[in-house]
Structures are given as C-alpha cells and as structure tokens.
Design a protein around this motif. Structure first.
Motif, PDB file in Angstrom:
ATOM      1  N   THR A  35       0.750  -1.216   0.011  1.00 65.90           N
ATOM      2  CA  THR A  35      -0.105   0.068   0.200  1.00 65.90           C
ATOM      3  C   THR A  35       1.004   1.220   0.071  1.00 65.90           C
ATOM      4  OG1 THR A  35      -1.985  -1.381   1.315  1.00 65.90           O
ATOM      5  CG2 THR A  35      -1.665   1.297   1.367  1.00 65.90           C
ATOM      6  N   THR A  39       0.770   4.396  -2.626  1.00 67.31           N
ATOM      7  CA  THR A  39       0.374   5.622  -2.281  1.00 67.31           C
ATOM      8  C   THR A  39       1.465   6.488  -2.919  1.00 67.31           C
ATOM      9  OG1 THR A  39       1.123   5.276   0.001  1.00 67.31           O
ATOM     10  CG2 THR A  39      -1.321   5.007  -0.377  1.00 67.31           C
ATOM     11  N   LYS A  75      -5.555   7.142   4.902  1.00 68.18           N
ATOM     12  CA  LYS A  75      -4.614   6.279   4.595  1.00 68.18           C
ATOM     13  C   LYS A  75      -4.130   6.083   3.040  1.00 68.18           C
ATOM     14  CE  LYS A  75      -3.982   4.367   8.755  1.00 68.18           C
ATOM     15  NZ  LYS A  75      -2.650   4.555   9.518  1.00 68.18           N
ATOM     16  N   VAL A  76      -5.069   6.168   2.384  1.00 70.59           N
ATOM     17  CA  VAL A  76      -4.997   5.946   0.828  1.00 70.59           C
ATOM     18  C   VAL A  76      -4.143   7.508   0.267  1.00 70.59           C
ATOM     19  CG1 VAL A  76      -6.020   5.622  -1.443  1.00 70.59           C
ATOM     20  CG2 VAL A  76      -6.615   4.178   0.504  1.00 70.59           C
ATOM     21  N   TRP A 232      -6.353  -2.751   6.530  1.00 73.57           N
ATOM     22  CA  TRP A 232      -5.341  -2.673   5.671  1.00 73.57           C
ATOM     23  C   TRP A 232      -5.556  -3.172   4.257  1.00 73.57           C
ATOM     24  CZ3 TRP A 232      -3.392  -7.026   3.324  1.00 73.57           C
ATOM     25  CH2 TRP A 232      -3.518  -8.466   3.849  1.00 73.57           C
ATOM     26  N   TYR A 233      -6.191  -4.272   4.139  1.00 71.08           N
ATOM     27  CA  TYR A 233      -6.691  -4.828   2.813  1.00 71.08           C
ATOM     28  C   TYR A 233      -7.741  -3.726   2.157  1.00 71.08           C
ATOM     29  CZ  TYR A 233      -7.780  -8.176  -0.755  1.00 71.08           C
ATOM     30  OH  TYR A 233      -7.997  -8.631  -2.122  1.00 71.08           O
ATOM     31  N   ASN A 235      -7.456  -0.558   2.441  1.00 69.28           N
ATOM     32  CA  ASN A 235      -6.750   0.572   1.996  1.00 69.28           C
ATOM     33  C   ASN A 235      -6.019  -0.012   0.712  1.00 69.28           C
ATOM     34  OD1 ASN A 235      -7.644   1.968   4.205  1.00 69.28           O
ATOM     35  ND2 ASN A 235      -5.795   1.367   5.381  1.00 69.28           N
ATOM     36  N   LEU A 236      -5.461  -1.248   0.606  1.00 69.40           N
ATOM     37  CA  LEU A 236      -4.573  -1.707  -0.449  1.00 69.40           C
ATOM     38  C   LEU A 236      -5.566  -1.721  -1.789  1.00 69.40           C
ATOM     39  CD1 LEU A 236      -2.286  -3.296  -1.724  1.00 69.40           C
ATOM     40  CD2 LEU A 236      -3.191  -5.275  -0.634  1.00 69.40           C
ATOM     41  N   ALA A 239      -6.225   1.906  -3.068  1.00 63.04           N
ATOM     42  CA  ALA A 239      -4.809   2.308  -3.492  1.00 63.04           C
ATOM     43  C   ALA A 239      -4.746   1.803  -5.121  1.00 63.04           C
ATOM     44  CB  ALA A 239      -3.725   2.176  -2.636  1.00 63.04           C
ATOM     45  N   GLU A 240      -4.753   0.426  -5.120  1.00 67.85           N
ATOM     46  CA  GLU A 240      -4.266  -0.216  -6.402  1.00 67.85           C
ATOM     47  C   GLU A 240      -5.405   0.004  -7.475  1.00 67.85           C
ATOM     48  OE1 GLU A 240      -3.935  -4.721  -7.754  1.00 67.85           O
ATOM     49  OE2 GLU A 240      -5.747  -4.295  -6.912  1.00 67.85           O
TER      50      GLU A 240
END
Length: 282
Positions: A35, A39, A75-76, A232-233, A235-236, A239-240
């Motif tokens: 992540t 970012t 977060k992102v 956390w996932y 956000n990942l 972002a992706e």
C-alpha cells in the motif's frame, strides 16, 4: 493482481458471494508495504494530474456505517499533496439544499481540472437512505438511477475520471467495530445511537446497495467493490484501483506536460533574446 472486485456493466451483483474478509493471500505486513508503494505512486500521478490539468478525478466512497470511509481517506491519500485534493462529507441536506434538486449540492462540489475530489457519502444517499426510510415515494427514487447515470456521464464527458468504491463490510465485523467504540474512551466520540438503529435495517440497505451497484454502473463510471473487514486490505484495494485507473491517462498528461514545457522554454528564450537585444543596444 486485482484486490478489489470490478462490477461489469449490465451484470447482476450478489454481495453475499463476495468475501468481506479477503486478504489476497497476503500478510498484513506485506499488504501495508504494498500500500505504501502504491500511495507513493499515487502522489506522483497526482502531481502529473495537477500540472497537466487535463482531467479531474472524483473518488466516491460508499459503505455501511463503520466500513471505513474516513480511514480510507486518511490512509490512501496520505502522500497526496493537499493543494490538489478536496474532501467533501455529505450529511443530511440543509434547508437551502432542500430547496434545490438533490444533485445541486453534489455538482457544486465536483473537482476542477487538475484536482482530486473525494466524496465521503454522495448522491447515492438519495437512492439509499431515502429508499430505506421511505423519505420519498418509490416513483421518485426509482427515476434517480437514470438521473445519476446521466449526471456521471456528463462528468465523464467533461474529463472527470469517476472512481466509485463500495466498502463491503460484514454484519459481524460492523458489530465488533461498534462495540469497540464503546470500550475505547478515545473513540467514544464516534458513537451514535443511530448507528445501532440503522443496523436493524441491514438487509434493506444491502438490497438498496445491490440495486445501486447494478443500475448505476457504466463504462464511464464503474463501481468497484472493496472487501473491508480488514482495514489494511481495504486501503490496499482502493490504492491499487486508483493507481490503475490513473495510469491509463498518463500518456495524455505526459503529452500535455511536454507541450507546456516546450511553451515555457520558448517563452524563456524569447525573454532572453529581448534582454540580449536591449543590452546590445546600450
């Protein structure tokens, strides 16, 4: 690898078949590291977006209470330059907003070219909460699907990249998060009796979301479903997806930046040529 689920236009959506606790085969530490890489890449892309000012980006975040819309924004977008980003959190409409059509307050907050605009909740509340709570007759909210599609098509045709995310959290995870807020004094400010009241209408909201995901899903403004039980996932996945969407426009931005660079260099050369001529004249 795609960590989220892209909804294909015209396809049915069954949220019960999508794993809200997906981890993509990654550990938390691996996901957090990935992540951060994404970012950082998003920050580079934003710089090009801002400088080229060819497109704007609209990020729509929807989801049940506690699904993590606020956390995803923090977060992102942690590496994004605040000068090029604006976040709007839509609450219940005020009296002035109610005197206009329901899209009025939305349209005036859409991002200008070069900017990233983030909607924490959005125009979709007008086919979600108004439906679940019977705030308007069915014939009113049903016609809004078409109006929303037309609105988003208008944005896309005027160079807005529309990225819509549904943060998909489980009924069980929501309960755990609500209870955790009660036990954590520092997070108690987030508590609201309405959260528990709205939870009773879980199935109604799920049905409303499924209709919105199906009926307002176009090639210009596709929906992306994000498993959100693991923060956390979540956000990942967001972002992706954002990086993938923006990468597709880099050639356009690069061409515009090259053109701007050439113009600036020509302008500088002309200024220096005039300065040299004036100095020679003296």
């Amino acid at each position: 690898m795609a960590y989220s689920v892209t909804v294909e236009p015209g396809k049915k959506v069954d949220l019960s078949k999508i794993d809200t606790a997906a981890d993509g085969g990654l550990s938390k530490s691996e996901g957090v590291k990935r992540t951060q890489e994404l970012t950082d890449r998003l920050a580079d892309l934003q710089q090009e977006l801002y400088a080229a000012s060819v497109h704007s980006v609209l990020v729509v975040l929807q989801g049940m209470d506690t699904s993590g819309k606020d956390g995803a924004i923090r977060k992102v977008l942690t590496s994004v330059n605040p000068q090029g980003c604006q976040v709007t959190s839509f609450k219940a409409p005020n009296d002035v907003e109610l005197d206009h059509d329901y899209l009025w307050r939305i349209h005036r907050r859409t991002p200008a070219k070069g900017m990233i605009g983030v909607f924490n909740r959005s125009h979709y509340e007008d086919v979600l909460i108004v439906r679940v709570h019977d705030l308007v007759p069915p014939k009113v909210w049903k016609q809004r699907y078409r109006q929303i599609n037309d609105f988003e098509r208008l944005l896309a045709s005027n160079d807005t990249i529309v990225c819509k995310f549904f943060l998909h959290i489980s009924h069980k995870e929501q309960e755990e998060r609500l209870l955790a807020r009660e036990q954590d004094v520092e997070k108690a400010y987030k508590l609201s009796p309405d959260d528990w009241k709205e939870r009773r209408r879980w199935d109604d909201y799920l049905a409303a979301y499924q209709d919105a995901l199906e009926r307002c899903n176009t090639a210009e403004a596709p929906w992306t479903i994000v498993p959100a039980d693991r923060k956390w996932y979540r956000n990942l996945a967001i972002a992706e997806s954002l990086v993938d969407r923006l990468e597709g426009h880099r050639k356009t931005w690069s061409a515009r930046l090259k053109e701007l660079s050439e113009q600036r260099l020509e302008e500088l050369a002309e200024i220096r040529e005039r300065d040299d001529a004036e100095q020679a004249g003296h």
